[in-house]
Design a protein around this motif. Structure first.
Motif, PDB file in Angstrom:
ATOM      1  N   PHE A 190      -8.663  11.261   0.828  1.00  0.00           N
ATOM      2  CA  PHE A 190      -7.851  10.192   1.422  1.00  0.00           C
ATOM      3  C   PHE A 190      -7.834  10.274   2.951  1.00  0.00           C
ATOM      4  CE2 PHE A 190      -5.578   9.855  -2.775  1.00  0.00           C
ATOM      5  CZ  PHE A 190      -5.877   8.512  -2.983  1.00  0.00           C
ATOM      6  N   PHE A 226      -4.196   4.891  -2.773  1.00  0.00           N
ATOM      7  CA  PHE A 226      -3.203   5.622  -1.985  1.00  0.00           C
ATOM      8  C   PHE A 226      -1.806   5.081  -2.254  1.00  0.00           C
ATOM      9  CE2 PHE A 226      -0.809   6.449   1.952  1.00  0.00           C
ATOM     10  CZ  PHE A 226      -0.942   7.827   2.019  1.00  0.00           C
ATOM     11  N   LYS A 258      -9.532   2.411  -1.607  1.00  0.00           N
ATOM     12  CA  LYS A 258      -8.821   3.567  -1.068  1.00  0.00           C
ATOM     13  C   LYS A 258      -7.349   3.244  -0.815  1.00  0.00           C
ATOM     14  CE  LYS A 258      -8.726   6.596   3.011  1.00  0.00           C
ATOM     15  NZ  LYS A 258      -9.438   6.982   4.268  1.00  0.00           N
TER      16      LYS A 258
END
Length: 279
Positions: A98, A110, A106
């Motif tokens: 991350f 997250f 992504k």
């Protein structure tokens, strides 16, 4: 220093010491009562034992149904150590991904990870139990250990992400120019600088795994699989005939591993909490 400032400082330190003693009193009472005969534990109010005995530790260590507390300590240590290794490895890998890598979805992943921090454990308990039951993992240590090897604790991932983001990317670029791949960047650059956060993760994971009672109670019912917490709970008899001396003695011993680890790694623990990057 003026008299007023001196009086203020003395008063402030006096209040802090008083609150510290109030917080330590239950621990001191636990330690003191573990050396008292059962008849004096609740009848003698003082902290200093009127009659000193080690019988509570001897009787408590004998355990239950022929299984001594040494087995329970070994079971707890096995779960805690494997959980620590799993959390350090997988959470650091997830945090590195991350913090440093670019990949599809992504931001969405997250955000999902952050949402899981807000979910109470009891919300996912029943679905998890059904899954582990169908996998025939109930009455094994797998439900307590395997999630730690799948980056299950989002709190530690977030902690390491913030730490890694404080590491200058110029170090990565220099290593890349020298021919390092992502694996070498992770092991040679990130991990050595991530040590304070890793130690913080290890300490918290060990404490939470060692002190965990609820999950262990849900998944473990065979006495030979009992951990320290379940063993201590089994010494309590709701009918009122509990061996309180043995129970308190084993409670004192259960604190020893946690206090030892914290004292050994206190410096790194505080550094990991206080910093989110390089010095």
């Amino acid at each position: 220093m003026t008299d007023d400032k001196m009086i203020f400082r003395l008063g402030k330190h006096g209040v802090i010491i008083l609150f510290g003693l109030l917080m330590l009193y239950p621990v001191l009472w636990l330690l003191s009562s573990s050396f008292k005969p059962n008849a004096l534990i609740f009848s003698e109010p003082g902290l200093w034992p009127g009659k000193f005995t080690l019988e509570n530790y001897v009787n408590g260590w004998k355990g239950l149904q022929g299984i001594s507390f040494s087995r329970f300590f070994l079971n707890s240590a096995t779960i805690s150590v494997l959980s620590v290794i799993g959390n350090i490895l997988t959470c650091s890998l997830a945090a590195y991904a991350f913090a440093r890598l670019e990949f599809r979805f992504k931001s969405v992943l997250f955000a999902c990870m952050l949402v899981t921090i807000m979910l109470p454990y009891h919300v996912v308990l029943i679905p998890q139990y059904i899954i582990f039951s169908k996998l025939e993992w109930v009455n094994t240590y797998l439900p307590l250990i395997v999630p730690k090897w799948l980056a299950h604790d989002s709190f530690f991932i977030l902690l390491m992400i913030q730490f890694i983001r404080g590491i200058p990317k110029e170090l990565d670029e220099s290593a890349t120019i020298d021919g390092c791949g992502q694996g070498q960047l992770y092991f040679r650059i990130i991990i050595p600088l991530l040590v304070p956060a890793l130690i913080t993760t290890a300490i918290f994971t060990f404490i939470w795994s060692w002190d965990d009672f609820f999950s262990q109670m849900i998944y473990l019912s065979r006495i030979n699989l009992f951990t320290v917490q379940l063993g201590i709970r089994s010494l309590y008899d709701p009918s009122g005939s509990s061996d309180w001396g043995a129970l308190l003695a084993m409670s004192v011993l259960s604190l020893v591993p946690i206090m030892t680890i914290f004292m050994l790694f206190q410096k790194h623990f505080l550094e990991g909490i206080a910093t989110t990057g390089l010095k």
